[in-house]
Design a protein around this motif. Structure first.
Motif, PDB file in Angstrom:
ATOM      1  N   TYR A   7      90.477  44.901 -54.695  1.00 48.54           N
ATOM      2  CA  TYR A   7      89.117  45.143 -54.164  1.00 48.54           C
ATOM      3  C   TYR A   7      88.701  46.588 -54.399  1.00 48.54           C
ATOM      4  O   TYR A   7      87.609  46.878 -54.869  1.00 48.54           O
ATOM      5  CB  TYR A   7      89.066  44.859 -52.658  1.00 48.54           C
ATOM      6  CG  TYR A   7      89.153  43.399 -52.301  1.00 48.54           C
ATOM      7  CD1 TYR A   7      89.127  42.414 -53.285  1.00 48.54           C
ATOM      8  CD2 TYR A   7      89.240  43.009 -50.968  1.00 48.54           C
ATOM      9  CE1 TYR A   7      89.210  41.077 -52.941  1.00 48.54           C
ATOM     10  CE2 TYR A   7      89.314  41.674 -50.624  1.00 48.54           C
ATOM     11  CZ  TYR A   7      89.306  40.717 -51.609  1.00 48.54           C
ATOM     12  OH  TYR A   7      89.378  39.413 -51.284  1.00 48.54           O
ATOM     13  N   ARG A  10      87.897  47.361 -58.007  1.00 43.41           N
ATOM     14  CA  ARG A  10      86.628  46.797 -58.479  1.00 43.41           C
ATOM     15  C   ARG A  10      85.425  47.549 -57.906  1.00 43.41           C
ATOM     16  O   ARG A  10      84.488  47.884 -58.617  1.00 43.41           O
ATOM     17  CB  ARG A  10      86.546  45.313 -58.114  1.00 43.41           C
ATOM     18  CG  ARG A  10      87.397  44.484 -59.037  1.00 43.41           C
ATOM     19  CD  ARG A  10      87.511  43.044 -58.607  1.00 43.41           C
ATOM     20  NE  ARG A  10      88.481  42.384 -59.457  1.00 43.41           N
ATOM     21  CZ  ARG A  10      88.237  41.269 -60.152  1.00 43.41           C
ATOM     22  NH1 ARG A  10      87.067  40.676 -60.052  1.00 43.41           N
ATOM     23  NH2 ARG A  10      89.151  40.742 -60.906  1.00 43.41           N
ATOM     24  N   LEU A  11      85.487  47.809 -56.606  1.00 45.53           N
ATOM     25  CA  LEU A  11      84.388  48.533 -55.979  1.00 45.53           C
ATOM     26  C   LEU A  11      84.312  49.942 -56.551  1.00 45.53           C
ATOM     27  O   LEU A  11      83.222  50.459 -56.839  1.00 45.53           O
ATOM     28  CB  LEU A  11      84.583  48.579 -54.454  1.00 45.53           C
ATOM     29  CG  LEU A  11      83.415  49.070 -53.621  1.00 45.53           C
ATOM     30  CD1 LEU A  11      82.149  48.302 -53.953  1.00 45.53           C
ATOM     31  CD2 LEU A  11      83.710  48.936 -52.135  1.00 45.53           C
ATOM     32  N   LEU A  14      82.681  49.931 -59.948  1.00 44.31           N
ATOM     33  CA  LEU A  14      81.235  49.747 -59.808  1.00 44.31           C
ATOM     34  C   LEU A  14      80.566  51.066 -59.404  1.00 44.31           C
ATOM     35  O   LEU A  14      79.547  51.476 -59.972  1.00 44.31           O
ATOM     36  CB  LEU A  14      80.983  48.668 -58.762  1.00 44.31           C
ATOM     37  CG  LEU A  14      79.679  47.883 -58.844  1.00 44.31           C
ATOM     38  CD1 LEU A  14      79.534  47.252 -60.216  1.00 44.31           C
ATOM     39  CD2 LEU A  14      79.650  46.815 -57.773  1.00 44.31           C
TER      40      LEU A  14
ATOM     41  N   ILE B  57      77.370  39.947 -63.170  1.00 44.27           N
ATOM     42  CA  ILE B  57      78.739  40.332 -62.798  1.00 44.27           C
ATOM     43  C   ILE B  57      79.256  39.526 -61.612  1.00 44.27           C
ATOM     44  O   ILE B  57      80.228  39.924 -60.966  1.00 44.27           O
ATOM     45  CB  ILE B  57      78.831  41.848 -62.467  1.00 44.27           C
ATOM     46  CG1 ILE B  57      77.929  42.205 -61.284  1.00 44.27           C
ATOM     47  CG2 ILE B  57      78.489  42.695 -63.669  1.00 44.27           C
ATOM     48  CD1 ILE B  57      78.279  43.530 -60.641  1.00 44.27           C
ATOM     49  N   PHE B  60      82.892  38.970 -61.312  1.00 40.83           N
ATOM     50  CA  PHE B  60      83.711  40.165 -61.156  1.00 40.83           C
ATOM     51  C   PHE B  60      83.804  40.597 -59.698  1.00 40.83           C
ATOM     52  O   PHE B  60      84.737  41.287 -59.300  1.00 40.83           O
ATOM     53  CB  PHE B  60      83.099  41.284 -62.016  1.00 40.83           C
ATOM     54  CG  PHE B  60      83.754  42.621 -61.877  1.00 40.83           C
ATOM     55  CD1 PHE B  60      84.914  42.919 -62.565  1.00 40.83           C
ATOM     56  CD2 PHE B  60      83.185  43.606 -61.055  1.00 40.83           C
ATOM     57  CE1 PHE B  60      85.511  44.152 -62.447  1.00 40.83           C
ATOM     58  CE2 PHE B  60      83.785  44.836 -60.929  1.00 40.83           C
ATOM     59  CZ  PHE B  60      84.956  45.120 -61.627  1.00 40.83           C
ATOM     60  N   PRO B  62      84.576  40.152 -55.926  1.00 40.01           N
ATOM     61  CA  PRO B  62      85.284  39.298 -54.973  1.00 40.01           C
ATOM     62  C   PRO B  62      84.372  38.996 -53.789  1.00 40.01           C
ATOM     63  O   PRO B  62      83.659  39.892 -53.322  1.00 40.01           O
ATOM     64  CB  PRO B  62      86.475  40.157 -54.528  1.00 40.01           C
ATOM     65  CG  PRO B  62      86.492  41.340 -55.446  1.00 40.01           C
ATOM     66  CD  PRO B  62      85.119  41.522 -55.961  1.00 40.01           C
ATOM     67  N   ARG B  64      84.794  38.629 -50.706  1.00 38.11           N
ATOM     68  CA  ARG B  64      84.962  39.319 -49.420  1.00 38.11           C
ATOM     69  C   ARG B  64      84.355  40.713 -49.405  1.00 38.11           C
ATOM     70  O   ARG B  64      84.094  41.258 -48.324  1.00 38.11           O
ATOM     71  CB  ARG B  64      86.451  39.384 -49.042  1.00 38.11           C
ATOM     72  CG  ARG B  64      86.948  38.022 -48.577  1.00 38.11           C
ATOM     73  CD  ARG B  64      88.424  38.029 -48.333  1.00 38.11           C
ATOM     74  NE  ARG B  64      88.794  38.856 -47.194  1.00 38.11           N
ATOM     75  CZ  ARG B  64      90.055  39.071 -46.856  1.00 38.11           C
ATOM     76  NH1 ARG B  64      91.036  38.566 -47.567  1.00 38.11           N
ATOM     77  NH2 ARG B  64      90.332  39.818 -45.809  1.00 38.11           N
ATOM     78  N   ILE B  65      84.165  41.335 -50.562  1.00 38.12           N
ATOM     79  CA  ILE B  65      83.517  42.656 -50.560  1.00 38.12           C
ATOM     80  C   ILE B  65      82.181  42.589 -51.302  1.00 38.12           C
ATOM     81  O   ILE B  65      81.716  43.561 -51.893  1.00 38.12           O
ATOM     82  CB  ILE B  65      84.412  43.762 -51.175  1.00 38.12           C
ATOM     83  CG1 ILE B  65      84.825  43.383 -52.602  1.00 38.12           C
ATOM     84  CG2 ILE B  65      85.617  44.042 -50.320  1.00 38.12           C
ATOM     85  CD1 ILE B  65      85.269  44.576 -53.417  1.00 38.12           C
ATOM     86  N   PRO B  68      79.109  45.230 -49.942  1.00 40.88           N
ATOM     87  CA  PRO B  68      79.128  46.608 -50.458  1.00 40.88           C
ATOM     88  C   PRO B  68      78.814  46.675 -51.943  1.00 40.88           C
ATOM     89  O   PRO B  68      78.110  47.602 -52.384  1.00 40.88           O
ATOM     90  CB  PRO B  68      80.569  47.079 -50.197  1.00 40.88           C
ATOM     91  CG  PRO B  68      81.185  46.099 -49.305  1.00 40.88           C
ATOM     92  CD  PRO B  68      80.342  44.888 -49.222  1.00 40.88           C
ATOM     93  N   CYS B  69      79.304  45.696 -52.719  1.00 37.58           N
ATOM     94  CA  CYS B  69      79.013  45.709 -54.157  1.00 37.58           C
ATOM     95  C   CYS B  69      77.512  45.567 -54.401  1.00 37.58           C
ATOM     96  O   CYS B  69      76.930  46.289 -55.215  1.00 37.58           O
ATOM     97  CB  CYS B  69      79.753  44.581 -54.864  1.00 37.58           C
ATOM     98  SG  CYS B  69      81.533  44.813 -54.896  1.00 37.58           S
ATOM     99  N   VAL B  72      75.742  48.811 -53.631  1.00 40.61           N
ATOM    100  CA  VAL B  72      75.918  49.822 -54.682  1.00 40.61           C
ATOM    101  C   VAL B  72      74.954  49.552 -55.829  1.00 40.61           C
ATOM    102  O   VAL B  72      74.258  50.461 -56.314  1.00 40.61           O
ATOM    103  CB  VAL B  72      77.377  49.847 -55.189  1.00 40.61           C
ATOM    104  CG1 VAL B  72      77.488  50.727 -56.426  1.00 40.61           C
ATOM    105  CG2 VAL B  72      78.309  50.345 -54.107  1.00 40.61           C
ATOM    106  N   VAL B  73      74.887  48.281 -56.255  1.00 41.01           N
ATOM    107  CA  VAL B  73      74.006  47.927 -57.368  1.00 41.01           C
ATOM    108  C   VAL B  73      72.547  48.221 -57.004  1.00 41.01           C
ATOM    109  O   VAL B  73      71.820  48.893 -57.752  1.00 41.01           O
ATOM    110  CB  VAL B  73      74.175  46.433 -57.727  1.00 41.01           C
ATOM    111  CG1 VAL B  73      73.118  46.013 -58.743  1.00 41.01           C
ATOM    112  CG2 VAL B  73      75.565  46.172 -58.263  1.00 41.01           C
TER     113      VAL B  73
END
Lengths: 182, 196
Positions: A7, A10-11, A14, B57, B60, B62, B64-65, B68-69, B72-73
């Motif tokens: 995790y 990957r974060l 990004l 993506i 890519f 997951p 569970r997170i 936050p992803c 960010v985007v």
């Protein structure tokens, strides 16, 4: 544990991509923005203190605030341009003011404000009328003995604008007198 | 099928009037048509980019997170818009000010990322973003037309009601709640009559 690292990676990837892209764009746009702001400021100075061709502005006389000395084409000091800041009703008022050597104001322009629309925000329309041609000691509202009419419904804004310009202008006059006295 | 993905955001699932998402900008920046259009376009751009990118993506990220992803985007595209406005659109930058960074937490965008782009293909996500963005922009502009005309007597900064005194309340916060509420009621009344 492995999952957590996965995790985080990957974060992190990004965020890294995002940071890289944004710093590149910032690198490209920051000079453009700075140049535009400088040009805007130059135009505002010329607007509040129109100088004949060949005249110029120089930073000073005070170093702890935004102010400039205005020189005419014969290199004679004719006055100053300064930025007065005051706390209005809901925002900081930033007013650019031109002043000649006797303390008479040559012009004024509101640089930024976020006062109530329709009430305090009208300072933008009245600023030029209020300040142009008046001396610093005449910057008082009519209810305290001056001859400037308060903006209806915006006493706080009106007072803040006058006080900011008056005090900043006096600060410049004082510093100049001090220098000549010494 | 793509036509449906596009049109649903305009009327059937209009983000502001029907889903009641993104109400903060809908209330805050609709005091002039120019601001509303600027905010609508800026948010639509971010929505389009984030939908496209997240759909791209989605394998890519997951689950569970994912939030936050997404943030960010979305935040990256918002900062892009902010930098662009600062450099090339000074007037809009000045009047939208604080509200541009707040696009990050616009629930229309996060909502579409979560409910749509993370599950559907790229083409559908683009159509969805275009429709939702257009619906959002139209809702903002409609509210702003009412507010600017009644509250300031102008339309796109041009005076149109010169012989009456504008009702100041309409461009102040209470006017935002009044006009958005009434428009929302009228919109849904018409929409429901259309479907029944």
């Amino acid at each position: 544990m492995n999952e957590l690292i996965n995790y985080a990676l990957r974060l992190g990837l990004l965020c890294g991509l995002s940071g890289g892209l944004l710093s590149w764009v910032h690198f490209k746009t920051a000079p453009i923005q700075a140049a535009r702001e400088a040009e805007e400021r130059e135009r505002a100075k010329q607007e509040v203190y129109p100088l004949p061709h060949g005249g110029r502005f120089e930073p000073g006389p005070l170093s702890d605030m935004e102010c400039w000395s205005a020189f005419d084409e014969a290199e004679q000091l004719v006055g100053w341009v300064f930025e007065a800041q005051g706390n209005g009703y809901s925002s900081t008022l930033r007013i650019m003011v031109g002043m000649d050597r006797n303390g008479t104001l040559a012009g004024a322009k509101v640089l930024s404000q976020k006062e109530t629309p329709g009430l305090g925000a009208r300072i933008e329309e009245v600023a030029s009328d209020w300040f142009t041609g008046r001396t610093l000691d005449a910057l008082f509202l009519s209810h305290v003995g001056g001859n400037i009419d308060t903006i209806t419904g915006a006493t706080v804004t009106s007072e803040a604008a006058l006080k900011a310009v008056r005090e900043t202008g006096e600060k410049i006059m004082d510093s100049v007198k001090e220098r000549m006295g010494s | 099928m793509n036509a449906g993905e596009f049109t649903k955001g305009i009327v059937r699932e209009n983000p502001v009037f029907v889903l009641a998402l993104g109400l903060c900008p809908a209330l805050a920046v609709t005091n002039s048509v120019q601001n509303a259009a600027g905010m609508g376009l800026a948010a639509s751009f971010v929505l389009l980019c984030s939908n496209l990118f997240i759909s791209l993506i989605k394998g890519f990220i997951p689950s569970r997170i994912r939030i936050p992803c997404y943030i960010v985007v979305i935040a990256s595209f918002v900062v892009l818009v902010e930098l662009y406005l600062g450099a090339y659109q000074p007037a809009l930058d000045k009047s939208l000010g604080l509200f541009v960074p707040l696009i990050v937490v616009n629930c229309v965008i996060l909502g579409r990322a979560e409910a749509f782009a993370s599950r559907k293909g790229i083409a559908s996500s683009i159509w969805d973003a275009l429709g939702m963005g257009l619906g959002f922009t139209l809702a903002l502009v409609a509210t702003a037309v009412v507010r600017e005309v009644l509250g300031n007597g102008t339309l796109w900064n041009r005076a149109i009601l010169s012989n009456m005194r504008p009702a100041l309340i309409m461009i102040l916060p209470p006017g935002a709640l009044l006009s958005l509420g009434l428009l929302m009621a009228a919109f849904n009344w018409i929409r429901e009559r259309g479907t029944s």
